[in-house]
Design an enzyme around this catalytic site. Structure first.
Site, PDB file in Angstrom:
ATOM      1  N   ASP A 199       0.855  -1.187   0.000  1.00  0.00           N
ATOM      2  CA  ASP A 199       0.000   0.000   0.000  1.00  0.00           C
ATOM      3  C   ASP A 199       0.888   1.232   0.000  1.00  0.00           C
ATOM      4  O   ASP A 199       1.506   1.573   1.016  1.00  0.00           O
ATOM      5  CB  ASP A 199      -0.918  -0.003   1.225  1.00  0.00           C
ATOM      6  CG  ASP A 199      -1.969   1.102   1.170  1.00  0.00           C
ATOM      7  OD1 ASP A 199      -1.575   2.279   0.994  1.00  0.00           O
ATOM      8  OD2 ASP A 199      -3.156   0.792   1.302  1.00  0.00           O
ATOM      9  N   ASP A 202       0.105   4.021   2.671  1.00  0.00           N
ATOM     10  CA  ASP A 202       0.507   3.641   4.026  1.00  0.00           C
ATOM     11  C   ASP A 202       2.020   3.726   4.193  1.00  0.00           C
ATOM     12  O   ASP A 202       2.525   4.199   5.219  1.00  0.00           O
ATOM     13  CB  ASP A 202       0.033   2.239   4.346  1.00  0.00           C
ATOM     14  CG  ASP A 202      -1.445   2.175   4.687  1.00  0.00           C
ATOM     15  OD1 ASP A 202      -2.049   3.247   4.943  1.00  0.00           O
ATOM     16  OD2 ASP A 202      -2.015   1.071   4.691  1.00  0.00           O
TER      17      ASP A 202
END
Length: 208
Positions: A199, A202
């Protein structure tokens, strides 16, 4: 049909290796994402139109060239922010718009929650920026959003794509060329690119 260009460059490949590594810390990840954004931009802007201008050097007047159109960076929030500084290092005069999309975790379809663009989007060259071209849903929706505001000269700039995302973007926006640092194998069953880099949002911002 849109052109899909994979930027094969030793420095890009080297930095992609760093950000793919799960052990790379947030600081290094963020720095390398920005640097890759700048390197890609340098390569894909060779065809930007220029115009003649007269300047006076310390020696004499001369005719030289400068960009004929504004460049507008439109990062898709939030991961797209990770590439903006690197692009602006290459094009300091670039203006920045923002479009916010969130992905429904069940349908994987995007929903717009924020959009704000400079007026120059109508006549400028627009770089829609998002590191990951996964399902293609968010990128397609963001491009639709800038088209609704009058943008015509649009390019998608990302780090990692996959066949599914490219196919979606080509189907929805065949007039928008796609530029990537890497084309990966596929999507997994939860919509992440394989092998990918996880991700990106993130990892950029240290969240989970």
């Amino acid at each position: 049909m849109a052109k899909v260009t994979i930027l094969n460059h030793p420095l890009i490949d080297h930095k992609m290796t760093i950000i793919r590594d799960k052990n790379t810390n947030t600081k290094s990840f963020r720095e390398n994402v920005n640097e890759i954004g700048g390197l890609i931009t340098y390569e894909i802007t060779r065809d930007l139109p220029t115009k003649e201008v007269e300047v006076e050097t310390p020696i004499t007047k001369t005719i030289t060239r400068q960009l004929a159109k504004d460049v507008i960076i439109v990062p898709i929030l939030r991961a797209g922010l990770g590439m903006v500084d690197g692009i602006q290092m290459i094009i300091p005069t670039a203006k920045v718009g923002h479009v916010g999309m969130y992905r429904d975790e069940e349908t994987l379809e995007p929903h717009e929650y924020y959009a704000k663009f400079p007026n120059e989007i109508v006549d400028g060259t627009v770089l829609v920026v998002d590191p990951m071209l996964a399902t293609g849903g968010s990128a397609s929706a963001a491009i639709t959003a800038v088209k609704k505001r009058g943008a015509k000269d649009i390019r998608y700039v990302g780090l990692v794509g996959c066949p599914e995302g490219v196919e979606r973007l080509n189907a929805d926006h065949p007039d928008v060329d796609i530029y990537l640092a890497a084309m990966d194998e596929k999507l997994n069953d939860v919509g992440y690119i394989v092998p990918g880099l996880g991700d990106c949002g993130d990892r950029l911002f240290g969240t989970k």
